[in-house]
Scaffold this motif. Structure first.
Motif, PDB file in Angstrom:
ATOM      1  N   ALA A  87       6.570  62.917  32.979  1.00  0.00           N
ATOM      2  CA  ALA A  87       5.533  64.033  33.319  1.00  0.00           C
ATOM      3  C   ALA A  87       6.061  65.329  32.645  1.00  0.00           C
ATOM      4  CB  ALA A  87       5.539  63.781  35.678  1.00  0.00           C
ATOM      5  N   ILE A  88       6.871  65.672  32.796  1.00  0.00           N
ATOM      6  CA  ILE A  88       7.305  66.792  32.456  1.00  0.00           C
ATOM      7  C   ILE A  88       7.835  66.976  30.935  1.00  0.00           C
ATOM      8  CG2 ILE A  88       9.401  68.490  32.500  1.00  0.00           C
ATOM      9  CD1 ILE A  88       7.780  67.958  35.011  1.00  0.00           C
ATOM     10  N   LEU A  89       8.254  65.945  30.276  1.00  0.00           N
ATOM     11  CA  LEU A  89       8.264  66.353  28.569  1.00  0.00           C
ATOM     12  C   LEU A  89       7.150  65.563  27.846  1.00  0.00           C
ATOM     13  CD1 LEU A  89      11.808  66.384  28.272  1.00  0.00           C
ATOM     14  CD2 LEU A  89      10.606  68.627  27.754  1.00  0.00           C
ATOM     15  N   ASN A  90       7.393  64.493  27.881  1.00  0.00           N
ATOM     16  CA  ASN A  90       6.416  63.365  27.504  1.00  0.00           C
ATOM     17  C   ASN A  90       7.031  62.076  27.310  1.00  0.00           C
ATOM     18  OD1 ASN A  90       7.567  62.855  24.762  1.00  0.00           O
ATOM     19  ND2 ASN A  90       6.745  64.359  23.859  1.00  0.00           N
ATOM     20  N   GLU A  91       6.197  60.842  26.921  1.00  0.00           N
ATOM     21  CA  GLU A  91       6.327  59.564  26.894  1.00  0.00           C
ATOM     22  C   GLU A  91       7.475  58.902  25.906  1.00  0.00           C
ATOM     23  OE1 GLU A  91       2.957  60.063  24.697  1.00  0.00           O
ATOM     24  OE2 GLU A  91       3.596  60.701  27.022  1.00  0.00           O
ATOM     25  N   TYR A  92       7.519  59.826  25.000  1.00  0.00           N
ATOM     26  CA  TYR A  92       8.287  59.655  23.836  1.00  0.00           C
ATOM     27  C   TYR A  92       9.605  59.983  24.813  1.00  0.00           C
ATOM     28  CZ  TYR A  92      10.597  59.508  19.929  1.00  0.00           C
ATOM     29  OH  TYR A  92      11.671  59.400  18.662  1.00  0.00           O
ATOM     30  N   VAL A  93      10.121  60.628  24.076  1.00  0.00           N
ATOM     31  CA  VAL A  93      11.540  61.746  25.348  1.00  0.00           C
ATOM     32  C   VAL A  93      11.612  60.123  26.537  1.00  0.00           C
ATOM     33  CG1 VAL A  93      12.597  62.958  26.292  1.00  0.00           C
ATOM     34  CG2 VAL A  93      10.682  63.166  24.564  1.00  0.00           C
ATOM     35  N   ALA A  94      10.803  60.045  28.007  1.00  0.00           N
ATOM     36  CA  ALA A  94      10.903  59.028  28.396  1.00  0.00           C
ATOM     37  C   ALA A  94      11.400  57.873  27.630  1.00  0.00           C
ATOM     38  CB  ALA A  94      10.016  58.886  29.018  1.00  0.00           C
ATOM     39  N   TYR A  95      10.641  57.254  27.395  1.00  0.00           N
ATOM     40  CA  TYR A  95      11.542  56.055  26.412  1.00  0.00           C
ATOM     41  C   TYR A  95      12.446  56.379  25.142  1.00  0.00           C
ATOM     42  CZ  TYR A  95       6.360  53.250  27.109  1.00  0.00           C
ATOM     43  OH  TYR A  95       4.977  52.969  27.874  1.00  0.00           O
ATOM     44  N   LEU A  96      12.896  57.211  24.443  1.00  0.00           N
ATOM     45  CA  LEU A  96      14.327  57.311  25.274  1.00  0.00           C
ATOM     46  C   LEU A  96      15.652  57.119  25.867  1.00  0.00           C
ATOM     47  CD1 LEU A  96      13.862  60.423  22.240  1.00  0.00           C
ATOM     48  CD2 LEU A  96      13.945  57.827  21.722  1.00  0.00           C
ATOM     49  N   GLY A  97      15.032  57.735  27.065  1.00  0.00           N
ATOM     50  CA  GLY A  97      15.722  57.482  27.808  1.00  0.00           C
ATOM     51  C   GLY A  97      15.903  56.129  28.698  1.00  0.00           C
ATOM     52  N   LEU A  98      14.599  55.476  29.109  1.00  0.00           N
ATOM     53  CA  LEU A  98      14.637  54.383  28.779  1.00  0.00           C
ATOM     54  C   LEU A  98      15.380  53.288  27.616  1.00  0.00           C
ATOM     55  CD1 LEU A  98      13.934  51.927  30.563  1.00  0.00           C
ATOM     56  CD2 LEU A  98      12.060  51.069  29.203  1.00  0.00           C
ATOM     57  N   ALA A  99      15.600  53.415  26.893  1.00  0.00           N
ATOM     58  CA  ALA A  99      16.764  53.076  25.532  1.00  0.00           C
ATOM     59  C   ALA A  99      18.027  53.379  25.801  1.00  0.00           C
ATOM     60  CB  ALA A  99      15.821  53.198  24.051  1.00  0.00           C
ATOM     61  N   ALA A 100      18.458  54.508  26.253  1.00  0.00           N
ATOM     62  CA  ALA A 100      19.340  54.578  26.478  1.00  0.00           C
ATOM     63  C   ALA A 100      20.255  54.238  27.174  1.00  0.00           C
ATOM     64  CB  ALA A 100      19.559  56.932  26.064  1.00  0.00           C
ATOM     65  N   MET A 101      18.622  54.177  28.412  1.00  0.00           N
ATOM     66  CA  MET A 101      19.897  53.127  30.066  1.00  0.00           C
ATOM     67  C   MET A 101      21.102  52.012  29.345  1.00  0.00           C
ATOM     68  SD  MET A 101      17.438  53.576  32.712  1.00  0.00           S
ATOM     69  CE  MET A 101      16.793  54.387  33.719  1.00  0.00           C
ATOM     70  N   PRO A 102      22.114  52.322  30.510  1.00  0.00           N
ATOM     71  CA  PRO A 102      23.199  51.161  29.610  1.00  0.00           C
ATOM     72  C   PRO A 102      22.258  49.572  30.762  1.00  0.00           C
ATOM     73  CG  PRO A 102      23.932  53.190  32.014  1.00  0.00           C
ATOM     74  CD  PRO A 102      22.630  52.797  31.141  1.00  0.00           C
ATOM     75  N   ALA A 103      22.849  48.896  30.085  1.00  0.00           N
ATOM     76  CA  ALA A 103      22.461  47.298  30.283  1.00  0.00           C
ATOM     77  C   ALA A 103      22.206  47.223  31.629  1.00  0.00           C
ATOM     78  CB  ALA A 103      22.689  45.933  29.728  1.00  0.00           C
ATOM     79  N   GLY A 104      21.541  46.851  32.232  1.00  0.00           N
ATOM     80  CA  GLY A 104      21.579  46.246  33.706  1.00  0.00           C
ATOM     81  C   GLY A 104      21.546  46.781  34.832  1.00  0.00           C
ATOM     82  N   THR A 105      21.231  48.502  34.748  1.00  0.00           N
ATOM     83  CA  THR A 105      20.667  49.731  35.158  1.00  0.00           C
ATOM     84  C   THR A 105      18.714  48.972  35.988  1.00  0.00           C
ATOM     85  OG1 THR A 105      21.408  51.481  33.702  1.00  0.00           O
ATOM     86  CG2 THR A 105      19.509  52.347  35.365  1.00  0.00           C
ATOM     87  N   LEU A 106      18.113  48.437  34.792  1.00  0.00           N
ATOM     88  CA  LEU A 106      17.122  47.722  35.654  1.00  0.00           C
ATOM     89  C   LEU A 106      16.959  46.090  35.072  1.00  0.00           C
ATOM     90  CD1 LEU A 106      14.245  50.234  33.952  1.00  0.00           C
ATOM     91  CD2 LEU A 106      15.304  50.691  36.635  1.00  0.00           C
ATOM     92  N   ASP A 107      16.378  45.924  36.161  1.00  0.00           N
ATOM     93  CA  ASP A 107      16.172  44.637  36.573  1.00  0.00           C
ATOM     94  C   ASP A 107      14.812  43.868  35.205  1.00  0.00           C
ATOM     95  OD1 ASP A 107      13.930  43.983  37.841  1.00  0.00           O
ATOM     96  OD2 ASP A 107      15.374  43.076  39.426  1.00  0.00           O
ATOM     97  N   PRO A 108      15.115  42.582  34.609  1.00  0.00           N
ATOM     98  CA  PRO A 108      13.888  42.672  34.244  1.00  0.00           C
ATOM     99  C   PRO A 108      12.929  43.202  34.746  1.00  0.00           C
ATOM    100  CG  PRO A 108      15.159  40.800  34.219  1.00  0.00           C
ATOM    101  CD  PRO A 108      15.998  41.790  34.590  1.00  0.00           C
TER     102      PRO A 108
END
Length: 173
Positions: A87-108
């Motif tokens: 919402a603040i920056l953009n979806e690209y930056v958010a997807y980069l954050g999603l990709a950098a999240m440790p495994a298991g932070t979010l279930d499938p």
């Protein structure tokens, strides 16, 4: 009205270049303003051991939204943080954050809901792009679009959340 086909080509090219430069400029300015706000927020005492940022604040705001669209509460702050980034920056930056999240932070299932919820193009830069594009192509409508800019930002983020909610409904565990 154009004087000739060459006049139309030249004016179209000039307007196109102006729009490209506006896109680049607006993205740079929005990122700079977010950085400035983050630096000002960093002057405040840390919360939970980390400095305050716009993304964190919006993450807290979006955590209940993410819970409401189907993410378990214990994962909602992480997903809300990503929505805040979108919402603040953009979806690209958010997807980069999603990709950098440790495994298991979010279930499938939460990962799938979040992936779809992040897909909307509703961010502060897009509001600036909308206003600048209309201002370039239809200067008389600039004020109208500027007045609707933040409303469109809210509506766009609601639509993005609804996309995630639909995925949450069809993947109910």
């Amino acid at each position: 009205a154009y004087e000739s086909s060459i006049d139309a080509v030249i004016r179209g090219t000039m307007e196109g270049v102006q729009l490209v430069l506006a896109v680049i400029g607006i993205i740079i300015v929005v990122f700079a303003l977010v950085n400035l706000a983050d630096q000002l927020l960093a002057l405040l005492p840390p919360a939970n051991g980390a400095p305050l940022t716009l993304q964190r604040l919006f993450g807290w705001l979006f955590a209940p939204v993410m819970w409401a669209i189907g993410i378990p509460w214990e994962q909602a702050p992480a997903a809300g943080g990503l929505m805040g980034t979108k919402a603040i920056l953009n979806e690209y930056v958010a997807y980069l954050g999603l990709a950098a999240m440790p495994a298991g932070t979010l279930d499938p299932r939460s990962l799938l809901i979040t992936t779809y919820a992040l897909s909307g193009v509703a961010n502060l830069a897009s509001v600036g792009l909308l206003v600048s594009t209309v201002a370039t192509l239809a200067p008389a409508r600039r004020r109208d679009v500027a007045e609707l800019g933040m409303k469109s930002w809210v509506a766009g983020n609601m639509a993005s959340a609804m996309t995630g909610a639909v995925i949450g409904l069809v993947t109910w565990a």
